[in-house]
Motif scaffolding. Structure first.
Motif, PDB file in Angstrom:
ATOM      1  N   GLU A 166     -65.560 -22.721  -9.347  1.00  0.00           N
ATOM      2  CA  GLU A 166     -65.459 -24.044  -8.709  1.00  0.00           C
ATOM      3  C   GLU A 166     -65.899 -25.148  -9.663  1.00  0.00           C
ATOM      4  O   GLU A 166     -65.288 -26.228  -9.702  1.00  0.00           O
ATOM      5  CB  GLU A 166     -66.297 -24.075  -7.431  1.00  0.00           C
ATOM      6  N   SER A 167     -66.959 -24.892 -10.433  1.00  0.00           N
ATOM      7  CA  SER A 167     -67.423 -25.886 -11.394  1.00  0.00           C
ATOM      8  C   SER A 167     -66.351 -26.144 -12.454  1.00  0.00           C
ATOM      9  O   SER A 167     -66.118 -27.290 -12.849  1.00  0.00           O
ATOM     10  CB  SER A 167     -68.722 -25.433 -12.054  1.00  0.00           C
ATOM     11  N   ASP A 178     -73.235 -16.203  -9.336  1.00  0.00           N
ATOM     12  CA  ASP A 178     -72.129 -16.297  -8.393  1.00  0.00           C
ATOM     13  C   ASP A 178     -70.901 -16.777  -9.142  1.00  0.00           C
ATOM     14  O   ASP A 178     -70.806 -17.947  -9.514  1.00  0.00           O
ATOM     15  CB  ASP A 178     -72.495 -17.260  -7.265  1.00  0.00           C
ATOM     16  N   VAL A 196     -69.009 -19.845  -7.737  1.00  0.00           N
ATOM     17  CA  VAL A 196     -69.613 -21.145  -8.044  1.00  0.00           C
ATOM     18  C   VAL A 196     -69.207 -21.586  -9.442  1.00  0.00           C
ATOM     19  O   VAL A 196     -68.879 -22.749  -9.677  1.00  0.00           O
ATOM     20  CB  VAL A 196     -71.155 -21.082  -7.907  1.00  0.00           C
TER      21      VAL A 196
END
Length: 120
Positions: free
Chosen positions: A69-70, A63, A66
């Motif tokens: 975002e990390s 993804d 994800v």
């Protein structure tokens, strides 16, 4: 993250993953020094951010959101989680003869009996 920063990150991350998949030496380098490896792709993190590499997540699809975002939250959380999804082998399947006929030259097997120019 601006759209340009996002595009730069996605391009670098994509190149990193593709090269780790293609080159066992790079895969080993990632394991030895993840921070230095990221820096080699222009992905530099503050010294106080730890890098955690997650490999071969079998039960989850990669993804990209994800991963983004990390990257965005690494400075505030103190950890950057680098996901390197597994490279799953392409499934091999045998085609039935009629399926194979339909693939040949992109023609339907019902009209493969003559020159395409005469089938109008």
């Amino acid at each position: 993250m601006t759209p340009v920063d996002r595009a730069v990150f996605v391009a670098a991350y994509s190149r990193l993953v593709a090269e780790v998949w293609a080159d066992p030496v790079k895969e080993q380098a990632l394991g030895r020094d993840p921070r230095g490896f990221l820096a080699g792709y222009g992905l530099e993190l503050p010294d106080d951010v730890q890098v955690r590499v997650v490999r071969d997540v079998a039960d989850a699809d990669p993804d990209l959101e994800v991963q983004i975002e990390s990257w965005e939250s690494a400075a505030t959380t103190g950890t950057f989680v680098l996901f390197v999804p597994s490279l799953l082998p392409v499934a091999q399947a045998e085609l039935a003869e009629d399926e194979l006929d339909s693939v040949v030259a992109g023609l339907d097997s019902s009209c493969a009996c003559c020159c395409p120019c005469c089938c109008t």
